[in-house]
Scaffold this motif. Structure first.
Motif, PDB file in Angstrom:
ATOM      1  N   ILE A 127       0.831  -1.207   0.000  1.00  0.00           N
ATOM      2  CA  ILE A 127       0.000   0.000   0.000  1.00  0.00           C
ATOM      3  C   ILE A 127       0.861   1.252   0.000  1.00  0.00           C
ATOM      4  O   ILE A 127       0.572   2.231  -0.713  1.00  0.00           O
ATOM      5  CB  ILE A 127      -0.958  -0.010   1.208  1.00  0.00           C
ATOM      6  N   ASP A 128       1.940   1.261   0.768  1.00  0.00           N
ATOM      7  CA  ASP A 128       2.842   2.413   0.776  1.00  0.00           C
ATOM      8  C   ASP A 128       3.404   2.659  -0.625  1.00  0.00           C
ATOM      9  O   ASP A 128       3.489   3.812  -1.085  1.00  0.00           O
ATOM     10  CB  ASP A 128       3.977   2.191   1.770  1.00  0.00           C
ATOM     11  N   ALA A 129       3.796   1.588  -1.316  1.00  0.00           N
ATOM     12  CA  ALA A 129       4.378   1.738  -2.650  1.00  0.00           C
ATOM     13  C   ALA A 129       3.375   2.360  -3.619  1.00  0.00           C
ATOM     14  O   ALA A 129       3.743   3.197  -4.458  1.00  0.00           O
ATOM     15  CB  ALA A 129       4.851   0.385  -3.172  1.00  0.00           C
ATOM     16  N   LEU A 130       2.115   1.961  -3.528  1.00  0.00           N
ATOM     17  CA  LEU A 130       1.090   2.556  -4.379  1.00  0.00           C
ATOM     18  C   LEU A 130       0.891   4.028  -4.056  1.00  0.00           C
ATOM     19  O   LEU A 130       0.860   4.881  -4.953  1.00  0.00           O
ATOM     20  CB  LEU A 130      -0.226   1.789  -4.228  1.00  0.00           C
ATOM     21  N   LYS A 168      -1.092  -5.017  10.766  1.00  0.00           N
ATOM     22  CA  LYS A 168      -2.366  -4.486  10.283  1.00  0.00           C
ATOM     23  C   LYS A 168      -2.463  -2.970  10.285  1.00  0.00           C
ATOM     24  O   LYS A 168      -3.508  -2.416   9.923  1.00  0.00           O
ATOM     25  CB  LYS A 168      -3.517  -5.065  11.115  1.00  0.00           C
ATOM     26  N   SER A 169      -1.397  -2.277  10.690  1.00  0.00           N
ATOM     27  CA  SER A 169      -1.474  -0.821  10.743  1.00  0.00           C
ATOM     28  C   SER A 169      -0.114  -0.209  10.463  1.00  0.00           C
ATOM     29  O   SER A 169       0.928  -0.792  10.782  1.00  0.00           O
ATOM     30  CB  SER A 169      -1.977  -0.354  12.113  1.00  0.00           C
ATOM     31  N   PHE A 170      -0.139   0.972   9.863  1.00  0.00           N
ATOM     32  CA  PHE A 170       1.079   1.762   9.718  1.00  0.00           C
ATOM     33  C   PHE A 170       1.448   2.457  11.028  1.00  0.00           C
ATOM     34  O   PHE A 170       2.591   2.831  11.240  1.00  0.00           O
ATOM     35  CB  PHE A 170       0.890   2.840   8.652  1.00  0.00           C
ATOM     36  N   PHE A 171       0.457   2.629  11.885  1.00  0.00           N
ATOM     37  CA  PHE A 171       0.647   3.396  13.115  1.00  0.00           C
ATOM     38  C   PHE A 171       0.965   2.468  14.280  1.00  0.00           C
ATOM     39  O   PHE A 171       0.769   1.258  14.209  1.00  0.00           O
ATOM     40  CB  PHE A 171      -0.606   4.229  13.399  1.00  0.00           C
ATOM     41  N   GLY A 172       1.475   3.057  15.373  1.00  0.00           N
ATOM     42  CA  GLY A 172       1.829   2.244  16.524  1.00  0.00           C
ATOM     43  C   GLY A 172       2.488   3.083  17.586  1.00  0.00           C
ATOM     44  O   GLY A 172       2.182   4.276  17.730  1.00  0.00           O
ATOM     45  N   GLU A 173       3.400   2.478  18.335  1.00  0.00           N
ATOM     46  CA  GLU A 173       4.075   3.149  19.448  1.00  0.00           C
ATOM     47  C   GLU A 173       4.765   4.421  18.956  1.00  0.00           C
ATOM     48  O   GLU A 173       5.650   4.378  18.111  1.00  0.00           O
ATOM     49  CB  GLU A 173       5.099   2.201  20.066  1.00  0.00           C
ATOM     50  N   ARG A 189      -7.215   2.484   3.786  1.00  0.00           N
ATOM     51  CA  ARG A 189      -7.936   3.552   4.483  1.00  0.00           C
ATOM     52  C   ARG A 189      -6.970   4.423   5.272  1.00  0.00           C
ATOM     53  O   ARG A 189      -7.076   5.663   5.273  1.00  0.00           O
ATOM     54  CB  ARG A 189      -9.019   2.951   5.388  1.00  0.00           C
ATOM     55  N   GLU A 190      -6.008   3.811   5.975  1.00  0.00           N
ATOM     56  CA  GLU A 190      -5.017   4.597   6.709  1.00  0.00           C
ATOM     57  C   GLU A 190      -4.197   5.476   5.771  1.00  0.00           C
ATOM     58  O   GLU A 190      -3.775   6.577   6.154  1.00  0.00           O
ATOM     59  CB  GLU A 190      -4.085   3.677   7.500  1.00  0.00           C
ATOM     60  N   ALA A 191      -3.968   5.003   4.556  1.00  0.00           N
ATOM     61  CA  ALA A 191      -3.194   5.766   3.579  1.00  0.00           C
ATOM     62  C   ALA A 191      -4.062   6.763   2.809  1.00  0.00           C
ATOM     63  O   ALA A 191      -3.575   7.403   1.879  1.00  0.00           O
ATOM     64  CB  ALA A 191      -2.501   4.814   2.605  1.00  0.00           C
ATOM     65  N   ASP A 200       5.883   9.175   5.912  1.00  0.00           N
ATOM     66  CA  ASP A 200       5.908  10.350   5.035  1.00  0.00           C
ATOM     67  C   ASP A 200       4.926  10.251   3.874  1.00  0.00           C
ATOM     68  O   ASP A 200       4.219  11.219   3.567  1.00  0.00           O
ATOM     69  CB  ASP A 200       7.328  10.602   4.505  1.00  0.00           C
ATOM     70  N   ALA A 201       4.831   9.095   3.237  1.00  0.00           N
ATOM     71  CA  ALA A 201       3.908   8.948   2.112  1.00  0.00           C
ATOM     72  C   ALA A 201       2.483   8.730   2.598  1.00  0.00           C
ATOM     73  O   ALA A 201       1.530   9.331   2.077  1.00  0.00           O
ATOM     74  CB  ALA A 201       4.348   7.786   1.218  1.00  0.00           C
ATOM     75  N   VAL A 202       2.331   7.870   3.593  1.00  0.00           N
ATOM     76  CA  VAL A 202       1.001   7.481   4.063  1.00  0.00           C
ATOM     77  C   VAL A 202       0.273   8.641   4.744  1.00  0.00           C
ATOM     78  O   VAL A 202      -0.907   8.895   4.474  1.00  0.00           O
ATOM     79  CB  VAL A 202       1.112   6.287   5.027  1.00  0.00           C
ATOM     80  N   ALA A 203       0.971   9.356   5.610  1.00  0.00           N
ATOM     81  CA  ALA A 203       0.298  10.346   6.458  1.00  0.00           C
ATOM     82  C   ALA A 203       0.958  11.708   6.437  1.00  0.00           C
ATOM     83  O   ALA A 203       0.694  12.532   7.300  1.00  0.00           O
ATOM     84  CB  ALA A 203       0.248   9.822   7.894  1.00  0.00           C
TER      85      ALA A 203
END
Length: 290
Positions: free
Chosen positions: A72-75, A116-121, A195-197, A282-285
């Motif tokens: 997903i990040d690559a897209l 399952k997520s780009f986000f976290g700690e 959705r996160e992206a 950087d790309a996702v958010a």
């Protein structure tokens, strides 16, 4: 106005897109590791498209071991705004026979061994998944299927299992009791990450066979499943050619809000955010992290 760039994720049996002009395979690096394969860039009817074979060309990677975050990040990193996900599935309903297409609108995620997520700690975010697909894309795909005369159903729930083994009969009957329409192994966490992206995302679930609940399941041969799989892949290629011109015209912001999903999602205070994780996002958010 937004000039759409269409991303196509190809599932089992779909490792290329016909009719692309100026096409080139290109390696896209991401901070999450390598995607499943190089990405195929090109134009279809003058519209910029980016194709990713979900399992890689030649199908070397299992559903559990796919790097969904990198895909997903690559897209997103390649400028994609809208994602059409094409997936081979089993049917959990008598009225969805092999060869049928389902424009999915809901998922039940039963996978358990995947990031399952780009986000976290360090950068915590919570997004809404109440309506996990973009209805604007779903409507366009449904209309294109109808225009081609394909057997298609608008709406249905896709049960995502971990795999790589198929269901037991008891599991299959349970998922039917839950009201699920089709079963597969790949569209979660793909839909969550899209959705996160802030990517508009829709799934075309292409039925290859009835799951093991069906009384005739044991009589289905591998050859028959492969024959349907290849036929579905041909129809999917035709569907992409049909729908890309419709979705490729300049548009306003998505009425479903997919491209603004992070507006109120990040809850970590600015001074408490991990700069390391923020850099990976950087790309996702980047739109909301600045």
């Amino acid at each position: 106005m937004i000039q759409p760039v269409l991303g196509i994720i190809g599932g089992s049996g779909l490792y290329d897109i016909d009719g692309l002009e100026d096409k080139t395979w290109r390696k896209v690096e991401t901070p999450w590791g390598d995607p499943s394969d190089e990405l195929l860039f090109g134009r279809l009817a003058g519209i910029q498209c980016v194709f990713l074979p979900r399992h890689g060309r030649g199908h070397p990677t299992s559903p559990t071991h796919l790097n969904y975050r990198a895909n997903i990040d690559a897209l997103k990193r390649s400028g994609v705004t809208d994602v059409l996900s094409l997936s081979a599935v089993g049917s959990l309903r008598e009225d969805l026979p092999p060869g049928h297409f389902v424009i999915v609108d809901q998922f039940i995620d039963r996978s358990f061994a995947r990031e399952k997520s780009f986000f976290g700690e360090g950068v915590v975010a919570h997004i809404s998944m109440a309506h996990p697909v973009c209805s604007r894309l779903g409507d366009a795909l449904f209309g294109a299927c109808q225009g081609m005369g394909l057997p298609v159903t608008r709406g249905g729930t896709y049960l995502v299992m971990e795999g790589p083994q198929f269901s037991t009969k008891a599991e299959s009957e349970l998922y039917r009791a839950w009201g699920c329409s089709v079963i597969g192994m790949t569209n979660m966490p793909e839909a969550k990450l899209a959705r996160e992206a802030e990517l508009c995302y829709a799934t075309v679930a292409m039925v290859t066979d009835f799951d093991c609940w069906h009384p005739d399941h044991d009589h289905v041969t591998v050859e028959a499943v492969v024959r349907v799989l290849l036929g579905n892949a041909d129809n999917a290629r035709g569907l992409v050619k049909q729908v890309v011109p419709q979705l490729g015209t300049p548009r306003e912001l998505c009425p479903c809000g997919c491209d603004r999903a992070l507006d109120n999602a990040i809850i970590t205070a600015l001074g408490q955010r991990s700069q390391v994780l923020a850099a990976k996002l950087d790309a996702v958010a980047g739109r909301v992290l600045g």
